[in-house]
Design an enzyme around this catalytic site. Structure first.
Site, PDB file in Angstrom:
ATOM      1  CE1 TYR A  59      -3.216   0.563  14.454  1.00  0.00           C
ATOM      2  CE2 TYR A  59      -4.635   1.291  16.243  1.00  0.00           C
ATOM      3  CZ  TYR A  59      -4.388   0.450  15.176  1.00  0.00           C
ATOM      4  OH  TYR A  59      -5.321  -0.509  14.821  1.00  0.00           O
ATOM      5  CB  ALA A  60      -3.993   7.657  18.335  1.00  0.00           C
ATOM      6  CB  ALA A  61      -1.587  10.377  14.380  1.00  0.00           C
ATOM      7  CB  SER A  62      -2.504   6.190  11.292  1.00  0.00           C
ATOM      8  OG  SER A  62      -2.818   5.095  12.135  1.00  0.00           O
ATOM      9  CE  LYS A  63      -5.729   1.681  12.163  1.00  0.00           C
ATOM     10  NZ  LYS A  63      -6.017   1.011  10.879  1.00  0.00           N
ATOM     11  CB  VAL A  71      -1.011   0.024   1.174  1.00  0.00           C
ATOM     12  CG1 VAL A  71      -1.960  -1.165   1.103  1.00  0.00           C
ATOM     13  CG2 VAL A  71      -0.306   0.079   2.527  1.00  0.00           C
TER      14      VAL A  71
HETATM   15  P1  NAP Z   1      -2.804  -8.249  11.000  1.00  0.00           P
HETATM   16  O1  NAP Z   1      -3.261  -9.602  11.413  1.00  0.00           O
HETATM   17  O2  NAP Z   1      -1.431  -7.812  11.362  1.00  0.00           O
HETATM   18  O3  NAP Z   1      -3.031  -8.119   9.424  1.00  0.00           O
HETATM   19  C1  NAP Z   1      -2.660  -6.959   8.721  1.00  0.00           C
HETATM   20  C2  NAP Z   1      -2.169  -7.386   7.366  1.00  0.00           C
HETATM   21  O4  NAP Z   1      -1.741  -6.223   6.624  1.00  0.00           O
HETATM   22  C3  NAP Z   1      -0.958  -8.318   7.459  1.00  0.00           C
HETATM   23  O5  NAP Z   1      -1.104  -9.416   6.584  1.00  0.00           O
HETATM   24  C4  NAP Z   1       0.170  -7.384   7.050  1.00  0.00           C
HETATM   25  O6  NAP Z   1       1.322  -8.031   6.554  1.00  0.00           O
HETATM   26  C5  NAP Z   1      -0.508  -6.547   5.996  1.00  0.00           C
HETATM   27  N1  NAP Z   1       0.300  -5.395   5.666  1.00  0.00           N
HETATM   28  C6  NAP Z   1       1.197  -4.747   6.446  1.00  0.00           C
HETATM   29  N2  NAP Z   1       1.820  -3.796   5.771  1.00  0.00           N
HETATM   30  C7  NAP Z   1       1.311  -3.818   4.520  1.00  0.00           C
HETATM   31  C8  NAP Z   1       1.562  -3.061   3.362  1.00  0.00           C
HETATM   32  N3  NAP Z   1       2.483  -2.097   3.346  1.00  0.00           N
HETATM   33  N4  NAP Z   1       0.855  -3.325   2.241  1.00  0.00           N
HETATM   34  C9  NAP Z   1      -0.060  -4.317   2.232  1.00  0.00           C
HETATM   35  N5  NAP Z   1      -0.341  -5.084   3.306  1.00  0.00           N
HETATM   36  C10 NAP Z   1       0.344  -4.829   4.441  1.00  0.00           C
HETATM   37  O7  NAP Z   1      -3.803  -7.123  11.567  1.00  0.00           O
HETATM   38  P2  NAP Z   1      -5.385  -7.183  11.902  1.00  0.00           P
HETATM   39  O8  NAP Z   1      -5.519  -7.280  13.366  1.00  0.00           O
HETATM   40  O9  NAP Z   1      -6.073  -8.146  11.035  1.00  0.00           O
HETATM   41  O10 NAP Z   1      -5.766  -5.688  11.521  1.00  0.00           O
HETATM   42  C11 NAP Z   1      -6.365  -5.325  10.290  1.00  0.00           C
HETATM   43  C12 NAP Z   1      -6.765  -3.868  10.373  1.00  0.00           C
HETATM   44  O11 NAP Z   1      -7.675  -3.676  11.456  1.00  0.00           O
HETATM   45  C13 NAP Z   1      -5.590  -2.930  10.612  1.00  0.00           C
HETATM   46  O12 NAP Z   1      -5.769  -1.740   9.890  1.00  0.00           O
HETATM   47  C14 NAP Z   1      -5.669  -2.663  12.105  1.00  0.00           C
HETATM   48  O13 NAP Z   1      -5.086  -1.424  12.456  1.00  0.00           O
HETATM   49  C15 NAP Z   1      -7.180  -2.658  12.301  1.00  0.00           C
HETATM   50  N6  NAP Z   1      -7.578  -2.925  13.689  1.00  0.00           N
HETATM   51  C16 NAP Z   1      -7.254  -4.110  14.317  1.00  0.00           C
HETATM   52  C17 NAP Z   1      -7.632  -4.312  15.634  1.00  0.00           C
HETATM   53  C18 NAP Z   1      -7.317  -5.586  16.373  1.00  0.00           C
HETATM   54  O14 NAP Z   1      -7.547  -5.626  17.590  1.00  0.00           O
HETATM   55  N7  NAP Z   1      -6.841  -6.634  15.733  1.00  0.00           N
HETATM   56  C19 NAP Z   1      -8.342  -3.308  16.312  1.00  0.00           C
HETATM   57  C20 NAP Z   1      -8.648  -2.129  15.655  1.00  0.00           C
HETATM   58  C21 NAP Z   1      -8.271  -1.952  14.340  1.00  0.00           C
HETATM   59  P3  NAP Z   1       2.605  -8.144   7.578  1.00  0.00           P
HETATM   60  O15 NAP Z   1       2.154  -8.953   8.736  1.00  0.00           O
HETATM   61  O16 NAP Z   1       3.671  -8.765   6.749  1.00  0.00           O
HETATM   62  O17 NAP Z   1       2.978  -6.771   8.039  1.00  0.00           O
END
Ligand code: NAP
Length: 246
Positions: free
Chosen positions: A154-158, A63
């Protein structure tokens, strides 16, 4: 099937919420482009989608890299002719208290969680405008509503994702394009992997529903927002947290 024949791109779909969303969307009849930075994880998600009886193809795309996103859009439109939904899900954390945060930690998170969302949306928007239809769904977080200890970056981004969603809802509504944000609470995925069990247990205690969320519960929310059942929902910021912030 609520997403029959809709074409959806999901970023960060190699694991976690993105993977669950890819599987859910294919079960609902969508044709899904599984996008991530690791080929082995992409292959795994595509396999799971196909085992669920769905249609999916994989595409490596970072991305941060506009060229790889243009290739993603070309591959999608080349194969399936349109883009009905983009799920901006890819995201990372790099936590530290403000007094210890490095410039690299700040920049890495902003680059992926904020600029990456902009990049992907910029890459698909002209296709959606040409179609006069589309849905842009975005992973924010409860941290994007309330902040969090150790998460300045992270907060700034979200918070910023919510600002962009509201702007896109205003700019693109008359072009038939909806934009919404989902704010997950604590969801059981690899992103929580660095948090000690003791802290996870304390988090669970804070949730009125008494447990962490499942990736499928966020996937279900995205599927609803992507579907025609949500045809009048745009600019919305939907918290899915088991009541964590009550
Ligand atoms: P995750 O399991 O770490 O999955 C995120 C995926 O994005 C990973 O496969 C990661 O690959 C990939 N990624 C990282 N950098 C990337 C890039 N530059 N281009 C394309 N893909 C990339 O996280 P998740 O918990 O499923 O979270 C998904 C979303 O929900 C995120 O935006 C997170 O901030 C948001 N979120 C999650 C939670 C939670 O509690 N889990 C809560 C609130 C919001 P790599 O592992 O190789 O980096």
């Amino acid at each position: 099937m609520r997403l029959k024949d809709k074409v959806a791109i999901i970023t960060g779909a190699g694991r976690g919420i993105g993977q669950a969303t890819a599987i859910k969307f294919t079960r609902e009849g969508a044709k899904v482009v599984v996008c991530d930075i690791r080929q082995d994880w992409i292959d795994e998600t595509v396999k799971l989608c196909q085992e669920a009886g769905g249609t999916a193809m994989g595409q490596i795309a970072d991305v941060r890299d506009m060229k790889s996103l243009e290739a993603l859009v070309n591959a999608t439109v080349g194969k399936w002719g349109r883009i009905d939904c983009l799920v901006n899900n890819a995201g990372i954390v790099a936590d530290a208290q403000l007094k210890n945060m490095t410039e690299d930690q700040f920049d890495r998170v902003i680059e992926i969680n904020l600029k990456g969302v902009y990049n992907c949306t910029r890459a698909v928007v002209n296709q959606m405008i040409a179609q006069q239809s589309g849905v842009i769904l975005n992973s924010s977080s409860i941290v994007g509503l309330y902040g969090n200890f150790g998460q300045t970056n992270y907060a700034a981004s979200k918070f910023a994702v919510i600002g962009m969603v509201k702007t896109w809802a205003r700019e693109l509504g008359r072009k038939g394009i909806r934009a919404n944000a989902v704010c997950p609470g604590f969801i059981s995925t690899p992103i929580l992997g660095s948090i000690p069990d003791k802290v996870i247990h304390a988090l669970e205690e804070r949730v009125p529903m008494g447990r962490l969320g499942k990736p499928e519960e966020i996937a279900n929310t995205f599927a609803f927002l992507a579907s025609d059942e949500a045809s009048y929902i745009t600019g919305a910021v939907l918290e899915v947290s088991g009541g964590l912030t009550l």
